[in-house]
Scaffold this active site. Structure first.
Site, PDB file in Angstrom:
ATOM      1  N   MET A  23      -4.832  -0.099   7.905  1.00  0.00           N
ATOM      2  CA  MET A  23      -4.739  -1.250   7.139  1.00  0.00           C
ATOM      3  C   MET A  23      -6.086  -2.002   6.821  1.00  0.00           C
ATOM      4  O   MET A  23      -5.905  -3.246   6.599  1.00  0.00           O
ATOM      5  CB  MET A  23      -3.566  -1.924   7.556  1.00  0.00           C
ATOM      6  CG  MET A  23      -2.327  -1.310   7.738  1.00  0.00           C
ATOM      7  SD  MET A  23      -1.719  -0.511   6.016  1.00  0.00           S
ATOM      8  CE  MET A  23      -1.212  -2.087   5.380  1.00  0.00           C
ATOM      9  N   ARG A  24      -7.114  -1.296   6.989  1.00  0.00           N
ATOM     10  CA  ARG A  24      -8.269  -1.941   6.631  1.00  0.00           C
ATOM     11  C   ARG A  24      -9.005  -1.309   5.387  1.00  0.00           C
ATOM     12  O   ARG A  24      -9.133  -0.056   5.370  1.00  0.00           O
ATOM     13  CB  ARG A  24      -9.331  -1.963   7.957  1.00  0.00           C
ATOM     14  CG  ARG A  24      -9.138  -2.689   8.876  1.00  0.00           C
ATOM     15  CD  ARG A  24     -10.504  -3.174   9.570  1.00  0.00           C
ATOM     16  NE  ARG A  24     -11.455  -3.945   8.828  1.00  0.00           N
ATOM     17  CZ  ARG A  24     -11.248  -5.198   8.935  1.00  0.00           C
ATOM     18  NH1 ARG A  24     -10.516  -5.865   9.954  1.00  0.00           N
ATOM     19  NH2 ARG A  24     -11.972  -6.078   8.261  1.00  0.00           N
TER      20      ARG A  24
ATOM     21  N   GLU B 261       7.448  10.060   2.478  1.00  0.00           N
ATOM     22  CA  GLU B 261       6.044  10.106   3.021  1.00  0.00           C
ATOM     23  C   GLU B 261       5.775  11.085   4.155  1.00  0.00           C
ATOM     24  O   GLU B 261       4.797  11.817   3.974  1.00  0.00           O
ATOM     25  CB  GLU B 261       5.548   8.442   3.515  1.00  0.00           C
ATOM     26  CG  GLU B 261       5.214   7.714   2.589  1.00  0.00           C
ATOM     27  CD  GLU B 261       4.858   6.348   3.294  1.00  0.00           C
ATOM     28  OE1 GLU B 261       4.188   6.300   4.286  1.00  0.00           O
ATOM     29  OE2 GLU B 261       5.523   5.136   2.888  1.00  0.00           O
TER      30      GLU B 261
ATOM     31  N   VAL C 196     -10.042   0.613  -4.356  1.00  0.00           N
ATOM     32  CA  VAL C 196      -8.823   0.557  -3.432  1.00  0.00           C
ATOM     33  C   VAL C 196      -7.747   1.513  -4.167  1.00  0.00           C
ATOM     34  O   VAL C 196      -7.364   1.222  -5.242  1.00  0.00           O
ATOM     35  CB  VAL C 196      -8.242  -0.921  -2.955  1.00  0.00           C
ATOM     36  CG1 VAL C 196      -7.069  -0.760  -2.207  1.00  0.00           C
ATOM     37  CG2 VAL C 196      -9.549  -1.515  -2.235  1.00  0.00           C
TER      38      VAL C 196
ATOM     39  N   GLY D  45       2.821   4.338  13.105  1.00  0.00           N
ATOM     40  CA  GLY D  45       2.237   5.673  13.286  1.00  0.00           C
ATOM     41  C   GLY D  45       3.534   6.774  13.043  1.00  0.00           C
ATOM     42  O   GLY D  45       3.256   7.720  13.648  1.00  0.00           O
ATOM     43  N   THR D  46       4.439   6.466  12.165  1.00  0.00           N
ATOM     44  CA  THR D  46       5.384   7.612  12.049  1.00  0.00           C
ATOM     45  C   THR D  46       4.682   8.494  11.228  1.00  0.00           C
ATOM     46  O   THR D  46       5.186   9.799  11.113  1.00  0.00           O
ATOM     47  CB  THR D  46       6.608   6.971  11.113  1.00  0.00           C
ATOM     48  OG1 THR D  46       6.326   6.176  10.040  1.00  0.00           O
ATOM     49  CG2 THR D  46       7.304   5.644  11.974  1.00  0.00           C
ATOM     50  N   ASN D  47       3.682   8.255  10.147  1.00  0.00           N
ATOM     51  CA  ASN D  47       3.145   9.290   9.640  1.00  0.00           C
ATOM     52  C   ASN D  47       2.300  10.276  10.560  1.00  0.00           C
ATOM     53  O   ASN D  47       2.230  11.425  10.366  1.00  0.00           O
ATOM     54  CB  ASN D  47       2.245   8.802   8.275  1.00  0.00           C
ATOM     55  CG  ASN D  47       3.179   8.333   7.149  1.00  0.00           C
ATOM     56  OD1 ASN D  47       3.674   9.404   6.370  1.00  0.00           O
ATOM     57  ND2 ASN D  47       3.572   7.245   6.896  1.00  0.00           N
TER      58      ASN D  47
ATOM     59  N   HIS E   3      -0.098   6.441   0.270  1.00  0.00           N
ATOM     60  CA  HIS E   3       0.078   5.076  -0.154  1.00  0.00           C
ATOM     61  C   HIS E   3       1.714   4.952  -0.770  1.00  0.00           C
ATOM     62  O   HIS E   3       1.998   5.908  -1.364  1.00  0.00           O
ATOM     63  CB  HIS E   3      -0.628   4.813  -1.476  1.00  0.00           C
ATOM     64  CG  HIS E   3      -0.407   3.431  -2.014  1.00  0.00           C
ATOM     65  ND1 HIS E   3      -1.118   2.314  -1.471  1.00  0.00           N
ATOM     66  CD2 HIS E   3       0.143   3.080  -3.063  1.00  0.00           C
ATOM     67  CE1 HIS E   3      -0.592   1.233  -1.957  1.00  0.00           C
ATOM     68  NE2 HIS E   3       0.102   1.680  -3.102  1.00  0.00           N
TER      69      HIS E   3
HETATM   70  C1  GAR Z   1       3.124   3.692   5.426  1.00  0.00           C
HETATM   71  O1  GAR Z   1       4.400   3.115   4.614  1.00  0.00           O
HETATM   72  C2  GAR Z   1       1.857   3.804   4.576  1.00  0.00           C
HETATM   73  O2  GAR Z   1       2.375   4.405   3.371  1.00  0.00           O
HETATM   74  C3  GAR Z   1       1.403   2.464   4.566  1.00  0.00           C
HETATM   75  O3  GAR Z   1       1.668   1.888   5.739  1.00  0.00           O
HETATM   76  C4  GAR Z   1       2.904   2.534   6.294  1.00  0.00           C
HETATM   77  C5  GAR Z   1       2.413   3.030   7.714  1.00  0.00           C
HETATM   78  O4  GAR Z   1       3.630   3.303   8.468  1.00  0.00           O
HETATM   79  N1  GAR Z   1       0.112   2.383   4.179  1.00  0.00           N
HETATM   80  C6  GAR Z   1      -0.392   1.321   3.310  1.00  0.00           C
HETATM   81  O5  GAR Z   1       0.025   0.515   2.954  1.00  0.00           O
HETATM   82  C7  GAR Z   1      -1.895   1.636   2.910  1.00  0.00           C
HETATM   83  N2  GAR Z   1      -2.167   0.697   2.163  1.00  0.00           N
HETATM   84  P1  GAR Z   1       3.262   4.265   9.705  1.00  0.00           P
HETATM   85  O6  GAR Z   1       2.264   3.554  10.741  1.00  0.00           O
HETATM   86  O7  GAR Z   1       4.625   4.233  10.414  1.00  0.00           O
HETATM   87  O8  GAR Z   1       2.975   5.682   9.401  1.00  0.00           O
END
Ligand code: GAR
Length: 230
Positions: A103-104, A187, A157, A25-27, A122
């Protein structure tokens, strides 16, 4: 977005955003921090996770946000799982759904229901490197730049109109981990920027392209200096 235009936003309530997560969940944290600005045009009204152990749920709790786990395994089918997501989002009056490390893969039904109200981040410069393991594949392919993309979601996707991108140079000594860390930093700039542009009514979708209001401060490009250090 519900008739939002840059001119009308001052008089509108904050855009109600639902964030879907699966992990650290850093984003999500980047969005939480950005929405804390006094002039933010959006608010995170709900966080949903498909995993009860996602650290992002702790981030949500620390920020005092409403959150819930909706576990795929408890629902038996993709349709039932996605209906539970939609029910939860609609119950909170969510206007925009943000996939932040969710991630689903979502079905065409869900994607169509939230068409142009569903965005994803992404970790590559789409349309290159769709799918998983983007950083290892970018290194393997020998590309000089990779990066990250925020886009509206379509049924295929990792496709859909691109809102914001950042380019990140690939260094000769990069590992998938070192590259992932530099991309992740971008990101955290791109996702809040995309949300700001949408909430301020500065994004429109024309065919499969996004048009960004020419007056948007900073536009839709995030450019780290090529020699930016960790
Ligand atoms: C991030 O790098 C995001 O771009 C990626 O998962 C990570 C989640 O990090 N998403 C994907 O690969 C989607 N297909 P976070 O939980 O620290 O935000």
């Amino acid at each position: 977005m519900g008739g939002r235009t840059a001119a009308s936003v001052d008089h509108m309530a904050r855009l109600r955003v639902g964030v879907l997560i699966s992990g650290s969940g850093t984003n999500l944290q980047a969005l939480i921090d950005d929405c804390a600005r006094p002039d933010a045009a959006s608010e995170i009204a709900l966080v949903l996770s498909n995993r009860s152990d996602a650290f992002g749920l702790t981030r949500a709790a620390r920020a005092g946000l409403r959150s819930r786990t909706i576990d795929y395994r408890a629902h038996g089918s993709r349709g039932a799982f996605e209906q539970a997501l939609t029910d939860a989002l609609e119950a909170e009056g969510i206007e925009l759904v943000c996939l932040a490390g969710f991630m689903r893969v979502l079905t065409a039904d869900f994607v169509d229901r939230w068409r142009d109200r569903l965005i994803n981040i992404h970790p590559s410069l789409l349309p290159a490197f769709k799918g998983l393991d983007t950083h290892a594949r970018a290194i393997e392919a020998g590309v000089r730049f990779t990066g990250c993309t925020v886009h509206f979601v379509r049924a295929e996707v990792d496709s859909g109109p691109i809102i914001v991108q950042a380019a990140v140079p690939v260094r000769a000594d990069d590992t998938a981990e070192s590259l992932a860390a530099r991309v992740l930093r971008e990101e955290h700039r791109c996702l809040p920027l995309a949300l700001r542009l949408i909430a301020e009514g500065r994004v429109s979708v024309a065919g499969e392209r996004c048009l960004i209001d020419a007056a948007a401060p900073g536009g839709a490009l995030v450019n780290p200096a090529p020699d930016a250090q960790e």
